[in-house]
Design a protein around this motif. Structure first.
Motif, PDB file in Angstrom:
ATOM      1  N   CYS A 140       0.819  -0.864  -0.103  1.00  0.00           N
ATOM      2  CA  CYS A 140      -0.217  -0.474   0.075  1.00  0.00           C
ATOM      3  C   CYS A 140       0.286   0.894   0.110  1.00  0.00           C
ATOM      4  N   GLY A 141       0.535   2.378   0.004  1.00  0.00           N
ATOM      5  CA  GLY A 141       1.024   3.571  -0.434  1.00  0.00           C
ATOM      6  C   GLY A 141       1.644   3.805   0.288  1.00  0.00           C
ATOM      7  N   ASN A 142       1.438   3.845   2.235  1.00  0.00           N
ATOM      8  CA  ASN A 142       1.865   4.412   3.113  1.00  0.00           C
ATOM      9  C   ASN A 142       3.086   2.848   3.283  1.00  0.00           C
ATOM     10  N   CYS A 143       2.939   1.884   2.758  1.00  0.00           N
ATOM     11  CA  CYS A 143       4.008   0.964   3.332  1.00  0.00           C
ATOM     12  C   CYS A 143       5.068   1.238   2.425  1.00  0.00           C
ATOM     13  N   ARG A 144       5.076   2.185   1.202  1.00  0.00           N
ATOM     14  CA  ARG A 144       6.041   2.261   0.134  1.00  0.00           C
ATOM     15  C   ARG A 144       6.968   3.157   0.538  1.00  0.00           C
ATOM     16  N   ARG A 145       5.850   4.823   1.249  1.00  0.00           N
ATOM     17  CA  ARG A 145       6.580   5.407   1.367  1.00  0.00           C
ATOM     18  C   ARG A 145       7.305   5.618   2.516  1.00  0.00           C
ATOM     19  N   ARG A 146       6.781   4.565   3.077  1.00  0.00           N
ATOM     20  CA  ARG A 146       8.137   4.212   4.589  1.00  0.00           C
ATOM     21  C   ARG A 146       8.992   3.071   4.792  1.00  0.00           C
ATOM     22  N   VAL A 147       8.674   2.246   3.940  1.00  0.00           N
ATOM     23  CA  VAL A 147       9.569   1.316   3.281  1.00  0.00           C
ATOM     24  C   VAL A 147      10.797   0.948   4.229  1.00  0.00           C
ATOM     25  N   GLU A 148      11.914   2.630   3.579  1.00  0.00           N
ATOM     26  CA  GLU A 148      13.377   2.250   4.011  1.00  0.00           C
ATOM     27  C   GLU A 148      13.289   2.519   5.815  1.00  0.00           C
TER      28      GLU A 148
END
Ligand code: ATP
Ligand code: MG
Length: 421
Positions: free
Chosen positions: A193-201
């Motif tokens: 999801c967008g949220n997880c992609r954004r904070r994956v790093e």
């Protein structure tokens, strides 16, 4: 024009507040047997306290805090507390409590504020009861905190709860896991999801307990943190598990439960109830060994939990707990002389601890009796000129309707004997 309460903020009325008081009293009793003492901390703190302790990439700090400018200090921000641990640790560090005695077992109860979407079991002002055991790193204190919670649930009669347990490792082994997980997630980045992609790093672990179906699917075969634990964390966790088993507390291992806040390490847990629907977590917590230092104190470990009182009382109310108790005595008076005689008597008896009610305006005997009934008074004392002249008063038991004549000189002793214990 009527003024309504703020969305997500609710009142707790008499009739339900009794359950709250009962829950709070049980908590105080049980926490005291584990040697926890109450601390009362402010509702408002500097915003920095929460952004630093909870972590910048958490849901709470990113979007849920009630934050506003501090008019006394240009450029600085204040926040209504979204949780209790940060404030307790701030108080512990600021007061330098640890210099006298590093081991402090504290508990708190009170309102917390998060700007979330209100729904059943989720409010914007909600209440937590929480404990923090500071200064001990041994696994037995983790177990103590869990046993205390288990005892509490049993004391209030909470059924069908289940404990989920995990270990998040420590500063030595979590980075290793983080890299493993990051590599795993990178291969599947486009399905997150967008949220997880954004904070994956910055925060790859969050993908593991993301509530989105797609993230859930994508991380099904993700590496387990339990396989990455270092020797010390492994030993710590083994003792926690053995001790829980010995104490007869059932639990489920859940290596995906990473908890929302950055400060957790090693033991983490969540207590859920099958009766709560989507908002099923009643209490949650874990160990936070780096937090005291993060907030400017010495390296002192800690472990604790917070439980949601709304969700708890929701569960208890479906079991119909005790309701508001009526007065022990309701004084029915007829005529000014009776009123002026009764009012000081009522005051005297209240000072001796009797729960009594009487009216201030003249009303018919019948309407006062109806009122006594409505208030669920246990007994009624009837006073009029006649009774005062004869020095004999009538007390009526509202349950069995029996009447008893009592001489004036015996009245107070007789009435006091009815005091609820
Ligand atoms: P959830 O997954 O339900 O959002 P959480 O992980 O955000 O919970 P914590 O911050 O660990 O919850 O807080 C501990 C407990 O406080 C929760 O288990 C829950 O019972 C309660 N709680 C948290 N947020 C709310 C809320 N907005 N309204 C009511 N209770 C809440
Ligand atoms: Mg939440």
């Amino acid at each position: 024009m009527k003024i309504t309460a703020v969305k997500g903020f609710s009142d707790i009325f008499p009739g339900e507040v009794e359950t709250w008081q009962w829950v709070e009293q049980k908590a105080r009793e049980i926490f005291a047997t584990y040697c926890f003492a109450e601390i009362r901390i402010p509702i408002l703190e500097k915003t920095e306290l929460f952004s630093r302790s909870l972590g910048e990439t958490t849901d709470i700090v990113e979007k849920e805090m009630y934050t506003f400018a501090d008019q006394d200090a240009k450029g600085s921000l204040l926040t209504l507390r979204p949780e209790g641990t940060a404030g307790v640790v701030r108080a512990y560090v600021e007061s330098e409590m640890y210099k006298i005695e590093p081991v402090r077992k504290l508990y708190y109860m009170g309102p917390m504020f998060r700007r979330e979407r209100p729904q059943k079991g989720r409010l914007r002002q909600f209440h937590q009861i929480g404990v923090e055991a500071l200064g001990r790193s041994d696994p037995l204190v983790d177990v103590e905190v869990l046993l205390l919670l288990d005892d509490f649930f049993q004391a209030v009669g909470l059924e069908s709860t289940s404990l989920q347990l995990n270990s998040l490792g420590c500063v030595d082994c979590r980075p290793v896991f983080r890299e493993l997980l990051l590599a795993f997630l990178k291969e599947r980045e486009e399905v997150l999801c967008g949220n997880c992609r954004r904070r994956v790093e910055r925060n790859p672990l969050r993908a593991l307990d993301c509530k989105e179906q797609r993230c859930n699917e994508a991380t099904k075969n993700a590496p387990s943190i339990l396989d990455s634990l270092c020797e010390a964390c492994r030993r710590h966790f083994a003792i926690v598990r053995q001790s829980l088993a010995k104490a007869g507390v059932d639990y489920t291992l859940n290596p995906r439960m990473v908890r929302g806040l950055d400060y957790y390490c090693r033991t983490t847990f969540e207590w859920t109830s099958g009766q709560l629907g989507a908002q099923n977590a009643v209490a949650a917590g874990g160990r936070y060994d780096g937090l005291v230092q993060e907030l400017g104190g010495p390296p002192i470990p800690g472990v604790g939990f917070a439980m949601g009182v709304e969700r708890l009382t929701l569960l208890l109310r479906t079991k119909e707990t005790e309701k508001e108790a009526g007065p022990t005595l309701y004084v029915v008076w007829v005529g000014a002389r009776a009123r002026d005689w009764a009012f000081p008597l009522v005051h005297r008896l209240r000072r001796r601890g009797l729960k009594i009610e009487m009216e201030g305006e003249p009303r018919s005997l019948k309407s006062q009796m109806r009122r006594a009934d409505k208030l669920r008074a246990a007994s009624v004392l009837i006073v009029g000129d006649d009774e005062l002249d004869r020095e004999k008063l009538v007390v009526r038991n509202m349950a069995n309707k029996q009447q008893q004549e009592i001489h004036l000189k015996d009245l107070e002793i007789e009435l006091m004997s009815r005091k609820a214990t």
